[in-house]
Every structure is written in C-alpha cells, then in structure tokens.
Write a protein that holds these residues in place. Sequence first.
Motif, PDB file in Angstrom:
ATOM      1  N   GLU A   1       0.893  -1.467   0.090  1.00 17.10           N
ATOM      2  CA  GLU A   1      -0.004  -0.186  -0.052  1.00 17.10           C
ATOM      3  C   GLU A   1       0.848   1.281   0.014  1.00 17.10           C
ATOM      4  O   GLU A   1       0.673   2.229  -0.736  1.00 17.10           O
ATOM      5  CB  GLU A   1      -0.888   0.012   1.358  1.00 17.10           C
ATOM      6  N   LEU A   2       2.006   1.244   0.823  1.00 14.53           N
ATOM      7  CA  LEU A   2       2.810   2.351   0.830  1.00 14.53           C
ATOM      8  C   LEU A   2       3.518   2.888  -0.417  1.00 14.53           C
ATOM      9  O   LEU A   2       3.580   3.929  -0.784  1.00 14.53           O
ATOM     10  CB  LEU A   2       3.659   2.206   2.019  1.00 14.53           C
ATOM     11  N   ASP A   3       4.096   1.605  -0.862  1.00 12.82           N
ATOM     12  CA  ASP A   3       4.597   1.907  -2.236  1.00 12.82           C
ATOM     13  C   ASP A   3       3.569   2.389  -3.266  1.00 12.82           C
ATOM     14  O   ASP A   3       3.988   3.192  -4.042  1.00 12.82           O
ATOM     15  CB  ASP A   3       5.055   0.331  -2.838  1.00 12.82           C
ATOM     16  N   HIS A   4       2.501   2.003  -3.322  1.00 14.37           N
ATOM     17  CA  HIS A   4       1.294   2.409  -4.116  1.00 14.37           C
ATOM     18  C   HIS A   4       1.354   4.018  -3.928  1.00 14.37           C
ATOM     19  O   HIS A   4       1.362   4.826  -4.964  1.00 14.37           O
ATOM     20  CB  HIS A   4       0.165   1.713  -4.210  1.00 14.37           C
ATOM     21  N   ASP A   5       1.028   4.188  -2.781  1.00  9.97           N
ATOM     22  CA  ASP A   5       0.772   5.891  -2.634  1.00  9.97           C
ATOM     23  C   ASP A   5       2.157   6.597  -2.475  1.00  9.97           C
ATOM     24  O   ASP A   5       1.837   7.820  -2.741  1.00  9.97           O
ATOM     25  CB  ASP A   5       0.028   5.784  -0.960  1.00  9.97           C
ATOM     26  N   ASP A   6       3.152   6.077  -2.329  1.00  4.38           N
ATOM     27  CA  ASP A   6       4.178   6.958  -2.697  1.00  4.38           C
ATOM     28  C   ASP A   6       4.371   7.355  -4.181  1.00  4.38           C
ATOM     29  O   ASP A   6       5.204   8.367  -4.267  1.00  4.38           O
ATOM     30  CB  ASP A   6       5.705   6.214  -2.279  1.00  4.38           C
ATOM     31  N   ALA A   7       3.673   6.964  -4.808  1.00  9.20           N
ATOM     32  CA  ALA A   7       3.511   7.523  -6.247  1.00  9.20           C
ATOM     33  C   ALA A   7       3.099   8.878  -6.271  1.00  9.20           C
ATOM     34  O   ALA A   7       3.532   9.704  -7.308  1.00  9.20           O
ATOM     35  CB  ALA A   7       2.726   6.393  -7.256  1.00  9.20           C
ATOM     36  N   ILE A   8       2.380   9.329  -5.314  1.00  7.96           N
ATOM     37  CA  ILE A   8       1.910  10.674  -5.116  1.00  7.96           C
ATOM     38  C   ILE A   8       3.324  11.724  -5.184  1.00  7.96           C
ATOM     39  O   ILE A   8       3.406  12.672  -6.062  1.00  7.96           O
ATOM     40  CB  ILE A   8       1.170  10.823  -4.016  1.00  7.96           C
ATOM     41  N   TYR A   9       4.155  11.028  -4.313  1.00  6.35           N
ATOM     42  CA  TYR A   9       5.097  12.004  -4.019  1.00  6.35           C
ATOM     43  C   TYR A   9       6.405  11.941  -5.430  1.00  6.35           C
ATOM     44  O   TYR A   9       6.914  13.008  -5.590  1.00  6.35           O
ATOM     45  CB  TYR A   9       5.884  11.762  -2.729  1.00  6.35           C
ATOM     46  N   ALA A  10       6.449  10.822  -5.694  1.00  3.74           N
ATOM     47  CA  ALA A  10       7.080  10.584  -7.143  1.00  3.74           C
ATOM     48  C   ALA A  10       6.828  11.404  -8.114  1.00  3.74           C
ATOM     49  O   ALA A  10       7.639  11.955  -8.784  1.00  3.74           O
ATOM     50  CB  ALA A  10       7.218   8.985  -7.276  1.00  3.74           C
ATOM     51  N   ASN A  11       5.426  11.564  -8.264  1.00  2.00           N
ATOM     52  CA  ASN A  11       4.824  12.316  -9.517  1.00  2.00           C
ATOM     53  C   ASN A  11       5.063  13.905  -9.129  1.00  2.00           C
ATOM     54  O   ASN A  11       5.608  14.570 -10.048  1.00  2.00           O
ATOM     55  CB  ASN A  11       3.443  12.290  -9.439  1.00  2.00           C
ATOM     56  N   PHE A  12       4.860  14.017  -7.933  1.00  2.00           N
ATOM     57  CA  PHE A  12       5.197  15.728  -7.509  1.00  2.00           C
ATOM     58  C   PHE A  12       6.804  15.847  -7.628  1.00  2.00           C
ATOM     59  O   PHE A  12       6.925  16.955  -8.143  1.00  2.00           O
ATOM     60  CB  PHE A  12       5.073  15.766  -5.923  1.00  2.00           C
ATOM     61  N   SER A  13       7.591  14.984  -7.484  1.00  3.86           N
ATOM     62  CA  SER A  13       9.020  15.066  -7.565  1.00  3.86           C
ATOM     63  C   SER A  13       9.175  15.308  -9.263  1.00  3.86           C
ATOM     64  O   SER A  13      10.168  16.114  -9.695  1.00  3.86           O
ATOM     65  CB  SER A  13       9.955  13.997  -7.164  1.00  3.86           C
ATOM     66  N   ASP A  14       8.781  14.380  -9.937  1.00  3.73           N
ATOM     67  CA  ASP A  14       8.908  14.499 -11.305  1.00  3.73           C
ATOM     68  C   ASP A  14       8.553  15.725 -11.933  1.00  3.73           C
ATOM     69  O   ASP A  14       8.925  16.526 -12.813  1.00  3.73           O
ATOM     70  CB  ASP A  14       8.145  13.704 -12.079  1.00  3.73           C
ATOM     71  N   GLU A  15       7.194  16.490 -11.408  1.00  7.08           N
ATOM     72  CA  GLU A  15       6.846  17.901 -11.759  1.00  7.08           C
ATOM     73  C   GLU A  15       7.576  18.799 -11.434  1.00  7.08           C
ATOM     74  O   GLU A  15       8.221  19.883 -12.082  1.00  7.08           O
ATOM     75  CB  GLU A  15       5.408  18.028 -11.102  1.00  7.08           C
ATOM     76  N   ILE A  16       8.350  18.935 -10.326  1.00  5.88           N
ATOM     77  CA  ILE A  16       9.472  19.530  -9.739  1.00  5.88           C
ATOM     78  C   ILE A  16      10.644  19.743 -10.839  1.00  5.88           C
ATOM     79  O   ILE A  16      11.111  20.663 -11.204  1.00  5.88           O
ATOM     80  CB  ILE A  16       9.950  19.471  -8.197  1.00  5.88           C
ATOM     81  N   ALA A  17      10.932  18.369 -11.141  1.00  7.48           N
ATOM     82  CA  ALA A  17      12.310  18.251 -11.894  1.00  7.48           C
ATOM     83  C   ALA A  17      11.808  18.762 -13.214  1.00  7.48           C
ATOM     84  O   ALA A  17      12.804  19.577 -13.947  1.00  7.48           O
ATOM     85  CB  ALA A  17      12.523  16.897 -12.088  1.00  7.48           C
ATOM     86  N   GLY A  18      10.694  18.892 -13.644  1.00  6.89           N
ATOM     87  CA  GLY A  18      10.500  19.315 -15.133  1.00  6.89           C
ATOM     88  C   GLY A  18      10.385  20.714 -15.262  1.00  6.89           C
ATOM     89  O   GLY A  18      10.500  21.548 -16.129  1.00  6.89           O
ATOM     90  N   ALA A  19      10.182  21.481 -13.869  1.00  7.87           N
ATOM     91  CA  ALA A  19       9.858  22.901 -13.657  1.00  7.87           C
ATOM     92  C   ALA A  19      11.223  23.631 -13.455  1.00  7.87           C
ATOM     93  O   ALA A  19      11.474  24.658 -13.724  1.00  7.87           O
ATOM     94  CB  ALA A  19       8.926  23.154 -12.576  1.00  7.87           C
ATOM     95  N   LEU A  20      12.082  23.001 -13.226  1.00 11.33           N
ATOM     96  CA  LEU A  20      13.409  23.596 -12.713  1.00 11.33           C
ATOM     97  C   LEU A  20      14.677  22.999 -13.545  1.00 11.33           C
ATOM     98  O   LEU A  20      14.312  21.815 -14.342  1.00 11.33           O
ATOM     99  CB  LEU A  20      13.939  23.039 -11.386  1.00 11.33           C
ATOM    100  N   SER A  21      15.542  23.549 -14.012  1.00  9.81           N
ATOM    101  CA  SER A  21      16.685  23.134 -14.523  1.00  9.81           C
ATOM    102  C   SER A  21      17.664  21.808 -13.769  1.00  9.81           C
ATOM    103  O   SER A  21      17.347  22.034 -12.482  1.00  9.81           O
ATOM    104  CB  SER A  21      18.013  24.275 -14.653  1.00  9.81           C
ATOM    105  N   PRO A  22      18.407  21.026 -14.375  1.00  5.50           N
ATOM    106  CA  PRO A  22      19.082  19.864 -13.471  1.00  5.50           C
ATOM    107  C   PRO A  22      19.714  20.653 -12.292  1.00  5.50           C
ATOM    108  O   PRO A  22      19.751  20.264 -11.194  1.00  5.50           O
ATOM    109  CB  PRO A  22      19.918  19.436 -14.454  1.00  5.50           C
ATOM    110  N   GLN A  23      20.661  21.817 -12.607  1.00  3.17           N
ATOM    111  CA  GLN A  23      21.196  22.379 -11.586  1.00  3.17           C
ATOM    112  C   GLN A  23      20.170  22.747 -10.387  1.00  3.17           C
ATOM    113  O   GLN A  23      20.538  22.792  -9.168  1.00  3.17           O
ATOM    114  CB  GLN A  23      22.203  23.707 -12.105  1.00  3.17           C
ATOM    115  N   GLU A  24      19.213  23.424 -10.529  1.00  4.39           N
ATOM    116  CA  GLU A  24      18.196  23.958  -9.564  1.00  4.39           C
ATOM    117  C   GLU A  24      17.694  23.087  -8.865  1.00  4.39           C
ATOM    118  O   GLU A  24      17.582  23.063  -7.585  1.00  4.39           O
ATOM    119  CB  GLU A  24      17.158  24.822 -10.439  1.00  4.39           C
ATOM    120  N   TYR A  25      17.447  21.630  -9.615  1.00  2.00           N
ATOM    121  CA  TYR A  25      16.742  20.546  -9.114  1.00  2.00           C
ATOM    122  C   TYR A  25      17.869  20.143  -8.049  1.00  2.00           C
ATOM    123  O   TYR A  25      17.378  19.876  -6.868  1.00  2.00           O
ATOM    124  CB  TYR A  25      16.507  19.573 -10.192  1.00  2.00           C
TER     125      TYR A  25
END
Length: 141
Positions: A101-125
């Motif tokens: 269950e935790l692995d499945h729900d951790d996808a929320i934060y993985a997706n959020f992390s991906d969104e942040i990575a997409g909004a920042l440069s690699p250096q900013e990330y």
Amino acid sequence: MQLKTSLEHIERYSAKLWRLHCKENKNEISLSFNEYDYLKVIQYADEPMRLTDIATELEVSKPSASAMIVRLEKRGLITRLPCPEDARVNHVVLTDKAKVELDHDDAIYANFSDEIAGALSPQEYQQLESLLAKLFTKLTI
C-alpha cells in the motif's frame, strides 16, 4: 514570494495531488491520509515502535493512537509483536500488505518530484534537493 507563502502553496499543492491521486485510483487506494501518516511513521522508525512512541511522534493522545493501531491491525496493515525485554509491551510493525500500500501511495510524491524536476533546470533541482536535505537534518519537532 515569501518563504511562508511558498510553504503554504507547497502544502496545498501536495494535498491537492493526494486528493487527485485518490480520485483517479479510487479502486486501488484504500488508505486515508491519517492511515498513511501512521504507517509512514512506523516505516521510517529504525526499530519496531511501541504505541507510546507512535503517539509521541504523531503528537496525538495514546487513546487516539490506540484506536488507529486497532483499525490498522484489523485491516491487516500492522501486527503487534511482544517485546523480548518486557512482556507488558508490544511492538508495532508493518505487514507486507502495508508495504505494498505504501509503495502504491508513494507514487503521489514521486509524481510531485517529477513535476518539480520538469519545472527546474537540473542544477536548480540539485540545489533544491541539497537545501531540503540540509534543512531536514536541522529541523526537529
């Protein structure tokens, strides 16, 4: 934007992501946010936790923590094991079902992390990762 406002926006945005994830996956998700919070505290512990330790970590009353532990146990998400040093004490540990269950729900934060990575440069990330890591080593409640 002030840091206070940014933190409020991050909190609201992550809550919205949680709600959207639950809505989109309602047949697959069975944890409430409170249940998730309890399970994450148990998961992050270095060793099996006592009920008192869980209540302290979550800053809730022992009766409130006890009610949630009973609920999680009935759902097969935690189990209680006798403490080898003190027969009066039980340790609370996650079951395999909880870990899935935790692995499945951790996808929320993985997706959020991906969104942040997409909004920042690699250096900013990388800077953000470093600053947050530094911050959370210094913050205690």
